[in-house]
Scaffold this motif. Sequence first.
Motif, PDB file in Angstrom:
ATOM      1  N   THR A 233       9.124  -8.384   9.708  1.00 16.19           N
ATOM      2  CA  THR A 233       9.493  -9.667   9.721  1.00 16.19           C
ATOM      3  C   THR A 233      10.798 -10.256   9.123  1.00 16.19           C
ATOM      4  N   ALA A 234      11.045 -11.569   9.369  1.00 18.67           N
ATOM      5  CA  ALA A 234      12.192 -11.925   8.730  1.00 18.67           C
ATOM      6  C   ALA A 234      12.523 -11.838   7.561  1.00 18.67           C
ATOM      7  N   ALA A 235      13.802 -12.094   6.778  1.00 12.16           N
ATOM      8  CA  ALA A 235      13.973 -11.952   5.389  1.00 12.16           C
ATOM      9  C   ALA A 235      13.134 -13.007   4.543  1.00 12.16           C
ATOM     10  N   TRP A 236      12.796 -12.522   3.479  1.00 11.18           N
ATOM     11  CA  TRP A 236      12.165 -13.175   2.323  1.00 11.18           C
ATOM     12  C   TRP A 236      10.738 -14.051   3.013  1.00 11.18           C
ATOM     13  N   THR A 237      10.298 -13.425   4.017  1.00 15.08           N
ATOM     14  CA  THR A 237       8.853 -13.804   4.669  1.00 15.08           C
ATOM     15  C   THR A 237       8.014 -12.849   4.257  1.00 15.08           C
ATOM     16  N   SER A 238       6.727 -13.521   4.364  1.00  8.92           N
ATOM     17  CA  SER A 238       5.381 -12.569   4.310  1.00  8.92           C
ATOM     18  C   SER A 238       5.068 -11.875   5.789  1.00  8.92           C
ATOM     19  N   PRO A 239       4.617 -10.767   5.914  1.00  8.96           N
ATOM     20  CA  PRO A 239       4.266 -10.093   7.083  1.00  8.96           C
ATOM     21  C   PRO A 239       3.175 -10.854   7.997  1.00  8.96           C
ATOM     22  N   THR A 240       3.320 -11.124   9.092  1.00  7.68           N
ATOM     23  CA  THR A 240       2.450 -11.676   9.927  1.00  7.68           C
ATOM     24  C   THR A 240       1.216 -10.966  10.263  1.00  7.68           C
ATOM     25  N   GLY A 241       1.384  -9.597   9.861  1.00  7.60           N
ATOM     26  CA  GLY A 241       0.255  -8.406  10.111  1.00  7.60           C
ATOM     27  C   GLY A 241       0.502  -7.286   9.510  1.00  7.60           C
ATOM     28  N   TYR A 242      -0.534  -6.334   9.396  1.00  8.70           N
ATOM     29  CA  TYR A 242      -0.573  -5.058   8.900  1.00  8.70           C
ATOM     30  C   TYR A 242      -1.020  -4.282   9.888  1.00  8.70           C
ATOM     31  N   THR A 243      -0.542  -2.702  10.149  1.00 13.07           N
ATOM     32  CA  THR A 243      -1.103  -1.930  10.821  1.00 13.07           C
ATOM     33  C   THR A 243      -1.697  -0.691   9.672  1.00 13.07           C
ATOM     34  N   ALA A 244      -3.037  -0.521  10.143  1.00 11.33           N
ATOM     35  CA  ALA A 244      -3.832   0.522   9.404  1.00 11.33           C
ATOM     36  C   ALA A 244      -3.230   2.058   9.171  1.00 11.33           C
ATOM     37  N   VAL A 245      -3.169   2.363   8.134  1.00 11.97           N
ATOM     38  CA  VAL A 245      -2.563   3.863   7.878  1.00 11.97           C
ATOM     39  C   VAL A 245      -3.679   4.701   7.307  1.00 11.97           C
ATOM     40  N   GLN A 246      -4.332   5.528   8.262  1.00 13.25           N
ATOM     41  CA  GLN A 246      -5.621   6.344   7.845  1.00 13.25           C
ATOM     42  C   GLN A 246      -5.410   7.768   7.716  1.00 13.25           C
ATOM     43  N   PRO A 247      -5.228   8.655   6.644  1.00 18.57           N
ATOM     44  CA  PRO A 247      -4.829   7.787   5.434  1.00 18.57           C
ATOM     45  C   PRO A 247      -3.373   7.598   5.357  1.00 18.57           C
ATOM     46  N   ALA A 248      -3.347   6.819   3.917  1.00 15.71           N
ATOM     47  CA  ALA A 248      -1.833   6.790   3.710  1.00 15.71           C
ATOM     48  C   ALA A 248      -0.940   7.854   3.464  1.00 15.71           C
ATOM     49  N   THR A 249       0.341   7.424   3.906  1.00 20.10           N
ATOM     50  CA  THR A 249       1.374   8.745   3.734  1.00 20.10           C
ATOM     51  C   THR A 249       2.274   8.281   2.913  1.00 20.10           C
ATOM     52  N   LYS A 250       2.322   6.947   2.567  1.00 26.47           N
ATOM     53  CA  LYS A 250       3.288   6.551   1.206  1.00 26.47           C
ATOM     54  C   LYS A 250       2.402   5.829   0.163  1.00 26.47           C
ATOM     55  N   GLU A 251       2.899   5.872  -1.076  1.00 27.00           N
ATOM     56  CA  GLU A 251       2.293   5.267  -1.964  1.00 27.00           C
ATOM     57  C   GLU A 251       1.908   3.629  -1.892  1.00 27.00           C
TER      58      GLU A 251
END
Length: 353
Positions: free
Chosen positions: A108-126
């Motif tokens: 997303t653009a600088a200093w804005t909240s994401p418009t969506g998220y992608t599931a990561v199953q399971p998480a690879t990063k904390e």
Amino acid sequence: MKRIVMTFAALLAMAVPAMAGHVAAVGQGTCSFCHKNNLITQHGGFAATVCQTCHNSTNQDVMDTITAGVAGQQYACSNCHGAQSHLDKHGDYVANFSQYDGVQPNATAAWTSPTGYTAVQPATKEYQLCYKCHSTYAFSATNGVSAIVGPSGKPFTDKAREFNPANASAHPVQVPLNSQTGSAAPRALRANQMKAPWTAVGTQVMKCSDCHTPGSTGKSMLITGTTWPARSDGKLWTLGDVRNNTGNWQTTLFCARCHPLKGSGGSSGWYNNVHSESDHENNVACVACHSVSPHGLNHGRFIGYNSDPAPYAYIDSTGKKAQVMTNFRKASSPTSYGEGNCTALTSACDEHR
């Protein structure tokens, strides 16, 4: 997703009246403040399995809660999840993050909240697990700030917005600093401005738990024994505290864990010509120039502006704001800053107009 939620809701509506407890549970307590209408999908990931996931459970608390719901009894989230608080569970989340599902924010653009998220199953990063609760994946927010007030007394903020690689500054949680595309050169600090093991500047990434410790007694779960932006006596940390070795700053000033500030060794210990400037070395609060929140910001080098809102700005009990900067331009090196790199309120810094 809307269609799935409506389908599941329709199934509940067609169930016997005793099943009303399931619907009531969604709106009880404070869980729905964060999860809102997403609670059903966040439980099972998709409606096709959420029912049998619970009804086939061998967990006695879950089985007892199902029995209570069928009998028409009211219950809360804690009936299944136990009385252990979210804070208590952070230790398990940190130690076993790769055993949980996480989410990756879309670009997303600088200093804005994401418009969506992608599931990561399971998480690879904390951070992917942390974002499930500490971002707009879990709650709504205005300009990144939610209405939820945490145990620290500050409102929850969108960490995915703060660590956005497109921001002008961010600690290297999502990407190393060389990949912080929104940051003007030079992006990383120099090696002598960092303590081991963080001297591979520009190429390293860190974890949320490098700064936050589950079970910490400090505000915002900062590493036990450290404080920011105020000392343990409530006074704001200043450059004078570092210069005069006040308050055991070497171990208690949170920033000093990674940044080798030096108080009594002369200007060479400051590693730039801003901190060593005589007008800055006395009783200027650190947050007069820097943001209270060190996750990420829309200004370089975490410089906080007087126009920034709380909780990024420090505002005392009288309503006075500590931040005095109005503009900042990053210099080409740590020792090449001049008065033209900063603009501040004339009432605070008459040299920077």
